[in-house]
Design an enzyme around this catalytic site. Structure first.
Site, PDB file in Angstrom:
ATOM      1  N   LYS A 105       0.924  -1.183  -0.010  1.00 29.51           N
ATOM      2  CA  LYS A 105      -0.197   0.100   0.029  1.00 29.51           C
ATOM      3  C   LYS A 105       1.056   1.240  -0.298  1.00 29.51           C
ATOM      4  CE  LYS A 105      -3.305  -1.024  -0.785  1.00 29.51           C
ATOM      5  NZ  LYS A 105      -3.684  -1.647  -2.043  1.00 29.51           N
ATOM      6  N   THR A 109       1.715  -0.688  -7.108  1.00 28.81           N
ATOM      7  CA  THR A 109       0.620  -1.469  -8.309  1.00 28.81           C
ATOM      8  C   THR A 109       0.929  -0.076  -9.678  1.00 28.81           C
ATOM      9  OG1 THR A 109      -1.089  -2.117  -7.238  1.00 28.81           O
ATOM     10  CG2 THR A 109      -1.523  -1.151  -9.139  1.00 28.81           C
ATOM     11  N   HIS A 169       7.588  -7.271  -1.279  1.00 28.73           N
ATOM     12  CA  HIS A 169       7.053  -6.172  -0.362  1.00 28.73           C
ATOM     13  C   HIS A 169       8.243  -7.143   0.868  1.00 28.73           C
ATOM     14  CE1 HIS A 169       3.407  -4.858  -2.378  1.00 28.73           C
ATOM     15  NE2 HIS A 169       2.718  -5.992  -2.159  1.00 28.73           N
ATOM     16  N   TYR A 256       6.585   7.817  -2.242  1.00 27.61           N
ATOM     17  CA  TYR A 256       4.988   8.319  -3.082  1.00 27.61           C
ATOM     18  C   TYR A 256       4.536  10.026  -3.322  1.00 27.61           C
ATOM     19  CZ  TYR A 256      -0.059   7.445  -3.749  1.00 27.61           C
ATOM     20  OH  TYR A 256      -1.063   7.446  -3.973  1.00 27.61           O
ATOM     21  N   ARG A 325      -7.279   3.610  -4.960  1.00 27.37           N
ATOM     22  CA  ARG A 325      -9.215   3.977  -4.248  1.00 27.37           C
ATOM     23  C   ARG A 325      -8.832   5.082  -4.131  1.00 27.37           C
ATOM     24  NH1 ARG A 325      -9.405   4.956   1.460  1.00 27.37           N
ATOM     25  NH2 ARG A 325      -7.964   5.850   1.274  1.00 27.37           N
ATOM     26  N   LYS A 326      -8.349   5.642  -3.319  1.00 26.99           N
ATOM     27  CA  LYS A 326      -8.302   7.672  -3.606  1.00 26.99           C
ATOM     28  C   LYS A 326      -7.096   7.273  -4.147  1.00 26.99           C
ATOM     29  CE  LYS A 326     -11.289   9.229   0.113  1.00 26.99           C
ATOM     30  NZ  LYS A 326     -11.194   9.977   1.348  1.00 26.99           N
TER      31      LYS A 326
HETATM   32  P1  A3P Z   1      -4.603   5.047  -1.367  1.00 29.30           P
HETATM   33  O1  A3P Z   1      -6.024   3.056  -0.530  1.00 29.30           O
HETATM   34  O2  A3P Z   1      -4.836   6.395  -0.412  1.00 29.30           O
HETATM   35  O3  A3P Z   1      -5.697   5.354  -2.354  1.00 29.30           O
HETATM   36  P2  A3P Z   1      -0.371  -1.093  -3.340  1.00 29.30           P
HETATM   37  O4  A3P Z   1      -0.109  -0.703  -5.309  1.00 29.30           O
HETATM   38  O5  A3P Z   1       1.030  -0.361  -2.867  1.00 29.30           O
HETATM   39  O6  A3P Z   1      -1.148  -1.544  -3.001  1.00 29.30           O
HETATM   40  O7  A3P Z   1      -0.643   0.675  -3.213  1.00 29.30           O
HETATM   41  C1  A3P Z   1      -2.398   1.111  -3.101  1.00 29.30           C
HETATM   42  C2  A3P Z   1      -2.644   2.892  -2.988  1.00 29.30           C
HETATM   43  O8  A3P Z   1      -1.613   3.378  -4.100  1.00 29.30           O
HETATM   44  C3  A3P Z   1      -4.200   3.174  -2.893  1.00 29.30           C
HETATM   45  O9  A3P Z   1      -3.912   4.853  -1.832  1.00 29.30           O
HETATM   46  C4  A3P Z   1      -3.948   3.388  -3.694  1.00 29.30           C
HETATM   47  O10 A3P Z   1      -5.329   4.246  -4.735  1.00 29.30           O
HETATM   48  C5  A3P Z   1      -2.726   3.934  -4.508  1.00 29.30           C
HETATM   49  N1  A3P Z   1      -2.409   3.906  -5.851  1.00 29.30           N
HETATM   50  C6  A3P Z   1      -2.919   3.251  -7.034  1.00 29.30           C
HETATM   51  N2  A3P Z   1      -2.382   3.447  -8.332  1.00 29.30           N
HETATM   52  C7  A3P Z   1      -2.209   4.438  -7.884  1.00 29.30           C
HETATM   53  C8  A3P Z   1      -1.951   5.433  -9.407  1.00 29.30           C
HETATM   54  N3  A3P Z   1      -1.694   5.132 -10.404  1.00 29.30           N
HETATM   55  N4  A3P Z   1      -1.568   6.633  -8.345  1.00 29.30           N
HETATM   56  C9  A3P Z   1      -2.069   7.397  -7.610  1.00 29.30           C
HETATM   57  N5  A3P Z   1      -2.261   6.067  -6.868  1.00 29.30           N
HETATM   58  C10 A3P Z   1      -2.087   5.291  -6.977  1.00 29.30           C
END
Ligand code: A3P
Length: 359
Positions: A105, A109, A169, A256, A325-326
């Site tokens: 998180k 991604t 991870h 990030y 998500r956000k």
């Molecule tokens: P939030 O839950 O705060 O929105 P991971 O990919 O490590 O699982 O992390 C997921 C987090 O990255 C989520 O944060 C997700 O919304 C955000 N995220 C995924 N794709 C993204 C993108 N293209 N740009 C910015 N944030 C992104």
């Protein structure tokens, strides 16, 4: 959080690239799911290391057993795979390998999408309507190492043409020595996120997918006391930070929040780091903006590879949709009290003190 990806038929273009070593080096990488036929390889979960795992300290996180291996907490169900990856010598490094590392998180991604799109841009121009990121989830393009080792499909990595992009991870110290060691030719890109936002993101993600009644307090306590998955988070971050400080040409440390503020600059850094800087012609042609646009949250969320379905993550299933998500900085304020935020900040300050890193 994780995937075993690669479940399906190899894509024709990817398979063609996989056959032609010369083209791969110039044009790769190939999306993992296009390059390999995972179904053709029987899952063979590791049978070794049972004695090591059963001797490890164990705790329950919302009823799920976790094991502490070499100072870090991992799912009990992944522990043999993690040990196998760490000790087994199953990952034979190749020139040009790139590993994307993160705590879950933290923007994994997004990093997978940016790195894949940047490195594959000659073979797969970002504006192309059949770009792999338009039909595949980014985790289908970039496999998560520890889940492959956990299900015993790590030999698929041998089928992935060079240059390979893989993700993890795991902390640096739990990667195979051939990857983590100072002499390794593997390039590592780490993405780090404010821990309060990472906590909130994790809490939403787990509630949405596999732990619907996980309380915020339990998730918060696990981060603060160092027992969350892949934690202690400060040790995870510090290992990559130290390696990046020692050799910035081997480990790129991204934030990030910085990528959010200026994705084009982060993308240029990433491309330079992997030895594929954007040319003047590409800059003038708008390639940087096209990749940033393709990998934006709204774009990825709307692609057909992410619109439905789920990724399998060894005993867990995560909906593609829940990965997007956000995507903002500061969402923790909507969930944590100022005191909870300050406490976590002060723990991080104390743990990172003297490292030169502030979060
Ligand atoms: P939030 O839950 O705060 O929105 P991971 O990919 O490590 O699982 O992390 C997921 C987090 O990255 C989520 O944060 C997700 O919304 C955000 N995220 C995924 N794709 C993204 C993108 N293209 N740009 C910015 N944030 C992104």
């Amino acid at each position: 959080m994780a995937n075993t990806a690669g479940l399906g038929e190899p894509h024709a273009a990817g398979a063609a690239a996989a056959r032609d070593g010369q083209v791969q080096v110039q044009q790769g990488p190939v999306a993992f799911k296009d390059a390999v036929d995972a179904d053709a390889v029987p899952a063979r979960p590791p049978t070794a290391h049972g004695d090591v795992v059963s001797a490890l300290p164990v705790r329950l996180y919302h009823g799920q057993p976790m094991r502490r291996y070499q100072g870090f907490w991992v799912f009990d169900s992944w522990a043999r795979g993690v040990v196998a990856m760490h000790r087994g010598g199953g990952l034979v490094p190749r020139a040009g390998d790139v590993v994307l590392a993160s705590l879950p998180k933290s923007g994994t991604t997004w990093l997978c999408a940016l790195a894949f799109a940047a490195m594959a841009r000659r073979a797969c121009p970002p504006a192309s309507p059949d770009h792999p990121l338009r039909r595949l989830n980014p985790h289908d393009c970039v496999p998560l190492l520890e889940t492959l080792f956990t299900v015993g499909r790590d030999t698929l990595l041998d089928q992935l043409p060079s240059p390979r992009i893989m993700s993890t991870h795991m902390p640096l110290s739990l990667l195979p020595a051939t990857v983590a060691g100072g002499n390794s030719s593997t390039k590592i890109i780490y993405i780090c996120r404010d821990q309060k936002d990472r906590l909130i993101s994790t809490w939403h993600f787990r509630r949405r997918n596999d732990l619907p009644d996980l309380s915020l307090q339990e998730a918060y306590d696990a981060v603060c006391d160092g027992t969350c998955f892949a934690g202690p988070v400060w040790d995870h971050i510090l290992e990559y930070w130290a390696a990046s400080s020692a050799d910035p040409s081997r480990v790129l440390f991204l934030r990030y929040e910085q990528v959010l503020r200026d994705p084009a600059s982060a993308l240029r850094r990433l491309a330079r780091f992997v030895g594929r800087p954007f040319s003047e012609a590409e800059e003038e042609g708008g390639v940087v903006g096209e990749i940033v646009g393709l990998c934006s949250l709204d774009s990825l969320r709307g692609q057909r590879g992410n619109a439905g379905g789920a990724m399998q993550a060894t005993l867990m299933e995560f909906s593609h949709e829940s990965l997007f998500r956000k995507g903002v900085a500061g969402d923790w304020r909507n969930h944590l009290s100022a005191e909870m935020g300050e406490r976590l900040d002060s723990i991080m300050r104390e743990k990172l003190a003297g490292s030169g890193l502030t979060l």
